[in-house]
Design a protein around this motif. Structure first.
Motif, PDB file in Angstrom:
ATOM      1  N   ALA A  76      -2.232   3.302  -8.910  1.00 17.09           N
ATOM      2  CA  ALA A  76      -2.285   3.438  -7.566  1.00 17.09           C
ATOM      3  C   ALA A  76      -1.042   4.723  -7.363  1.00 17.09           C
ATOM      4  N   GLU A  91       4.298  -0.652  -6.636  1.00 12.84           N
ATOM      5  CA  GLU A  91       2.968  -0.361  -6.767  1.00 12.84           C
ATOM      6  C   GLU A  91       2.371  -0.457  -8.171  1.00 12.84           C
ATOM      7  N   GLN A 140       0.745  -1.049   0.201  1.00  9.88           N
ATOM      8  CA  GLN A 140      -0.091  -0.056   0.074  1.00  9.88           C
ATOM      9  C   GLN A 140       0.937   1.141   0.136  1.00  9.88           C
TER      10      GLN A 140
END
Length: 437
Positions: free
Chosen positions: A35, A31, A25
């Motif tokens: 995002a 990632e 996250q």
């Protein structure tokens, strides 16, 4: 006992999966693209555009509604009106950026003065030369800087700023560091703004009761003294804010270009990007660099001329016309600090552009560096290595100001010349300014 071991193993696996989920996250190189772009818009692009919006320099994007675009143009027009009002107030009050109030040089003690013996009822008459070079030319340079910045942001931009920021975030392995650097640059910009405005506040407060220096308006506006002081300070604040935001925007974009090219060079040396893809990215980087050199640097060039003119005019005033015998020490220190601040603002863009040029020159050596890395590129054919070597060696990229490439060695020579000129002025023009002992 077997059940307890199984339960503990199951809990450990759950905790490990949770830790891996939390790690994914965080914004980083592992990632997903969507995002990461979302993080870029939330943490970098939107705050940056919000800062530009303070003075109406926010870019006009394709998804912006007509109402918002119209409001953006109206805001820029209102800022221009405030700037024009400020230029008129500067002339009426005799306030100059290089020395504060110009009437201070005629001050003598014993006239019932507040600071350096300045008479409260003194009015001055400006000559044509002082009107032209003390007020008109600096005002025109400041206005041209803001006008060209509006033209670049709202007409020429076409979302190229967003393209630059997103490219840097997609390639960078440390997007959090980019956000921290943005706020660091904005914090330094705020500090410079406070210093500029602080000097203006000190000079306006120290000025005697009558602030209007034009003879035929002094009596008519005597009752509006407080309003004129507040109006002058507000317009000076807007002018300083416009200058700081324009300069900060240039610094931030140069920093993004530097990070972009350094990341590409690192990926090529570590063989985490294909040489052909690296060439394509370099060509895209060259387009972004040309945009900064040809468009973004134009308002900065106007400000460089104005800031350096203020700095050298203030130096000449201190060494030649400023009477140290009759002025308070606080006023002397304020003028010295003002000169140093203008000199810093005038030279800093050259240092920033020189850092970009240095990274561009380092990128030319990437082809030679991968040729001497046998363990990294041992599976790459000699033909591909030679192609990359020729492409990198042929790169001729540099940051430009006034259409001239900025290099660190020339910049150091220019600073040496400025230092010698300042020392010469101090030795020859004001040897007895501080009295004798």
């Amino acid at each position: 006992m077997y059940r307890n071991n199984a339960d503990s193993s199951f809990c450990f696996i759950n905790r490990l999966n949770g830790a891996l989920h939390d790690e994914l996250q965080q914004p980083g190189e592992h990632e997903p693209t969507s995002a990461l772009l979302n993080y870029c818009k939330r943490k970098f692009l939107r705050p940056y555009v919000a800062i530009l919006t303070l003075v109406g320099l926010n870019p006009i994007s394709t998804d912006m509604s007509n109402v918002r675009a119209c409001c953006s143009y109206v805001q820029a027009l209102m800022v221009i009106c405030v700037l024009l009002t400020g230029y008129v107030l500067r002339y009426l009050c005799g306030y100059r950026g290089d020395r504060g109030f110009s009437s201070i040089r005629d001050i003598r003690p014993g006239n019932g003065s507040d600071v350096c013996g300045a008479s409260a009822a003194t009015t001055t008459t400006n000559t044509i030369g002082e009107l032209l070079f003390g007020y008109v030319v600096p005002s025109v340079l400041n206005l041209l800087s803001f006008g060209s910045a509006v033209l670049v942001c709202k007409v020429i931009e076409h979302e190229q700023l967003q393209n630059l920021i997103e490219r840097v975030f997609l390639l960078s392995a440390k997007p959090k560091r980019l956000c921290r650097m943005l706020w660091l640059y904005l914090g330094l910009a705020l500090a410079l703004l406070l210093l500029l405005f602080g000097y203006a506040c000190c000079v306006v407060i120290m000025q005697p009761a009558q602030i209007i220096k034009v003879a035929w308006l002094a009596e008519a506006l005597r009752d509006w003294e407080l309003c004129l002081r507040i109006g002058l300070l507000c317009t000076i604040l807007v002018q300083d804010l416009v200058e700081i935001i324009v300069l900060s925007s240039y610094y931030i974009e140069c920093y993004l270009l530097r990070v972009h090219l350094e990341t590409l060079s690192h990926k090529l040396l570590m063989h985490s990007i294909d040489s052909l893809d690296w060439m394509r990215e370099i060509l895209e980087f060259r387009k972004l660099l040309e945009r900064v050199n040809q468009h973004v640097s134009i308002p900065v060039c106007f400000l460089i001329v104005m800031n350096l003119a203020y700095a050298f005019a203030g130096l000449t005033y201190l060494f030649k016309d400023f009477d140290f015998h009759y002025c308070a020490l606080q006023l002397v220190l304020l003028n010295i600090a003002n000169v140093m601040l203008w000199l810093f603002l005038g030279l800093l863009p050259f240092f920033v552009a020189g850092s970009v040029t240095r990274v561009c020159q380092n990128a030319q050596a990437n082809g030679h560096q991968i040729r001497v890395r046998p363990f990294v590129y041992h599976n790459t054919s000699a033909e591909d290595l030679n192609s990359t070597l020729l492409f990198a060696s042929s790169l001729d990229m540099s940051a430009k100001l006034f259409r001239m490439p900025i290099q660190s060695n020339y910049l150091c020579f220019a600073i040496l010349v400025v230092t010698i000129v300042v020392l010469t002025l101090g030795m020859c023009l004001n040897l007895s300014a501080l009295g004798s002992f």
